[in-house]
Design a protein around this motif. Sequence first.
Motif, PDB file in Angstrom:
ATOM      1  N   UNK A 209       0.842  -1.188   0.000  1.00  0.00           N
ATOM      2  CA  UNK A 209       0.000   0.000   0.000  1.00  0.00           C
ATOM      3  C   UNK A 209       0.879   1.239   0.000  1.00  0.00           C
ATOM      4  N   UNK A 210       0.552   2.179  -0.858  1.00  0.00           N
ATOM      5  CA  UNK A 210       1.334   3.402  -0.977  1.00  0.00           C
ATOM      6  C   UNK A 210       0.864   4.417   0.052  1.00  0.00           C
ATOM      7  N   UNK A 211       1.810   5.010   0.746  1.00  0.00           N
ATOM      8  CA  UNK A 211       1.493   6.070   1.701  1.00  0.00           C
ATOM      9  C   UNK A 211       2.524   7.178   1.560  1.00  0.00           C
ATOM     10  N   UNK A 212       2.035   8.395   1.470  1.00  0.00           N
ATOM     11  CA  UNK A 212       2.880   9.580   1.368  1.00  0.00           C
ATOM     12  C   UNK A 212       2.473  10.538   2.483  1.00  0.00           C
ATOM     13  N   UNK A 213       3.435  10.977   3.268  1.00  0.00           N
ATOM     14  CA  UNK A 213       3.147  11.858   4.399  1.00  0.00           C
ATOM     15  C   UNK A 213       4.026  13.099   4.304  1.00  0.00           C
ATOM     16  N   UNK A 214       3.377  14.246   4.061  1.00  0.00           N
ATOM     17  CA  UNK A 214       4.103  15.506   3.957  1.00  0.00           C
ATOM     18  C   UNK A 214       4.216  16.188   5.308  1.00  0.00           C
ATOM     19  N   UNK A 215       5.265  16.986   5.455  1.00  0.00           N
ATOM     20  CA  UNK A 215       5.445  17.805   6.648  1.00  0.00           C
ATOM     21  C   UNK A 215       6.307  19.006   6.294  1.00  0.00           C
ATOM     22  N   UNK A 216       6.326  19.981   7.191  1.00  0.00           N
ATOM     23  CA  UNK A 216       7.217  21.122   7.014  1.00  0.00           C
ATOM     24  C   UNK A 216       6.555  22.413   6.578  1.00  0.00           C
ATOM     25  N   UNK A 217       5.256  22.373   6.316  1.00  0.00           N
ATOM     26  CA  UNK A 217       4.583  23.598   5.936  1.00  0.00           C
ATOM     27  C   UNK A 217       4.439  24.552   7.110  1.00  0.00           C
ATOM     28  N   UNK A 218       3.950  25.757   6.804  1.00  0.00           N
ATOM     29  CA  UNK A 218       3.755  26.735   7.862  1.00  0.00           C
ATOM     30  C   UNK A 218       3.550  28.123   7.296  1.00  0.00           C
ATOM     31  N   UNK A 219       3.635  29.086   8.197  1.00  0.00           N
ATOM     32  CA  UNK A 219       3.476  30.492   7.840  1.00  0.00           C
ATOM     33  C   UNK A 219       4.841  31.155   7.817  1.00  0.00           C
ATOM     34  N   UNK A 220       5.137  31.867   6.734  1.00  0.00           N
ATOM     35  CA  UNK A 220       6.432  32.517   6.600  1.00  0.00           C
ATOM     36  C   UNK A 220       6.239  33.852   5.896  1.00  0.00           C
ATOM     37  N   UNK A 221       7.101  34.796   6.193  1.00  0.00           N
ATOM     38  CA  UNK A 221       7.031  36.087   5.518  1.00  0.00           C
ATOM     39  C   UNK A 221       7.654  35.989   4.124  1.00  0.00           C
ATOM     40  N   UNK A 222       7.227  36.869   3.260  1.00  0.00           N
ATOM     41  CA  UNK A 222       7.803  36.928   1.922  1.00  0.00           C
ATOM     42  C   UNK A 222       9.322  37.079   2.013  1.00  0.00           C
ATOM     43  N   UNK A 223      10.022  36.336   1.169  1.00  0.00           N
ATOM     44  CA  UNK A 223      11.471  36.322   1.199  1.00  0.00           C
ATOM     45  C   UNK A 223      12.061  35.233   2.068  1.00  0.00           C
ATOM     46  N   UNK A 224      11.210  34.603   2.858  1.00  0.00           N
ATOM     47  CA  UNK A 224      11.674  33.551   3.747  1.00  0.00           C
ATOM     48  C   UNK A 224      11.808  32.206   3.062  1.00  0.00           C
ATOM     49  N   UNK A 225      12.113  31.194   3.871  1.00  0.00           N
ATOM     50  CA  UNK A 225      12.355  29.844   3.361  1.00  0.00           C
ATOM     51  C   UNK A 225      11.601  28.810   4.186  1.00  0.00           C
ATOM     52  N   UNK A 226      11.274  27.715   3.523  1.00  0.00           N
ATOM     53  CA  UNK A 226      10.711  26.541   4.168  1.00  0.00           C
ATOM     54  C   UNK A 226      11.275  25.303   3.490  1.00  0.00           C
ATOM     55  N   UNK A 227      11.316  24.217   4.248  1.00  0.00           N
ATOM     56  CA  UNK A 227      11.727  22.938   3.673  1.00  0.00           C
ATOM     57  C   UNK A 227      10.637  21.912   3.936  1.00  0.00           C
ATOM     58  N   UNK A 228      10.065  21.409   2.864  1.00  0.00           N
ATOM     59  CA  UNK A 228       9.039  20.385   2.968  1.00  0.00           C
ATOM     60  C   UNK A 228       9.669  19.004   2.858  1.00  0.00           C
ATOM     61  N   UNK A 229       9.073  18.058   3.567  1.00  0.00           N
ATOM     62  CA  UNK A 229       9.512  16.669   3.498  1.00  0.00           C
ATOM     63  C   UNK A 229       8.329  15.781   3.149  1.00  0.00           C
ATOM     64  N   UNK A 230       8.617  14.701   2.455  1.00  0.00           N
ATOM     65  CA  UNK A 230       7.604  13.708   2.137  1.00  0.00           C
ATOM     66  C   UNK A 230       8.186  12.340   2.441  1.00  0.00           C
ATOM     67  N   UNK A 231       7.647  11.702   3.463  1.00  0.00           N
ATOM     68  CA  UNK A 231       8.050  10.344   3.803  1.00  0.00           C
ATOM     69  C   UNK A 231       7.184   9.386   3.002  1.00  0.00           C
ATOM     70  N   UNK A 232       7.832   8.554   2.208  1.00  0.00           N
ATOM     71  CA  UNK A 232       7.102   7.693   1.270  1.00  0.00           C
ATOM     72  C   UNK A 232       7.215   6.227   1.657  1.00  0.00           C
ATOM     73  N   UNK A 233       6.074   5.595   1.699  1.00  0.00           N
ATOM     74  CA  UNK A 233       6.032   4.147   1.849  1.00  0.00           C
ATOM     75  C   UNK A 233       5.582   3.590   0.505  1.00  0.00           C
ATOM     76  N   UNK A 234       6.557   3.230  -0.315  1.00  0.00           N
ATOM     77  CA  UNK A 234       6.275   2.767  -1.670  1.00  0.00           C
ATOM     78  C   UNK A 234       7.391   1.831  -2.091  1.00  0.00           C
ATOM     79  N   UNK A 235       7.022   0.756  -2.730  1.00  0.00           N
ATOM     80  CA  UNK A 235       8.018  -0.216  -3.144  1.00  0.00           C
ATOM     81  C   UNK A 235       8.990   0.366  -4.159  1.00  0.00           C
ATOM     82  N   UNK A 236      10.231  -0.075  -4.057  1.00  0.00           N
ATOM     83  CA  UNK A 236      11.271   0.347  -4.997  1.00  0.00           C
ATOM     84  C   UNK A 236      11.352   1.869  -5.082  1.00  0.00           C
TER      85      UNK A 236
END
Length: 114
Positions: free
Chosen positions: A1-28
């Motif tokens: 079974x495929x599962x994708x879980x995102x994290x890392x979003x949020x509120x940021x001011x213009x010009x700022x940075x964010x890093x998103x992550x996606x933990x994947x449970x998927x074969x190969x």
Amino acid sequence: QVQLVESGGGLVQAGGSLRLSCAASVGLFSIRTMGWYRQAPGKQRELVATITGGGRTNYADSVKGRFSISRDNAKNTVFLQMNSLKPEDTAVYYCNVYLLSDYWGQGTQVTVSS
């Protein structure tokens, strides 16, 4: 079974940075092309970036030079580094993998204030 879980979003001011992550449970995982998409209110979901198993990347014109997609095959995780964020980047960001059909995570909200 495929599962994708995102994290890392949020509120940021213009010009700022964010890093998103996606933990994947998927074969190969290491050979799968992984993607990030986003959907702003009232708009269609759109491609942000993709990365192949070999590390080849592709970006939407609107994010070129600001966003960077990468992957850690040892951790079955794909990342989206977002720099110089703009208010128009505000959207729900989704992780994607295509295996005969599209699979999506639940999404993570990114809000960029001006």
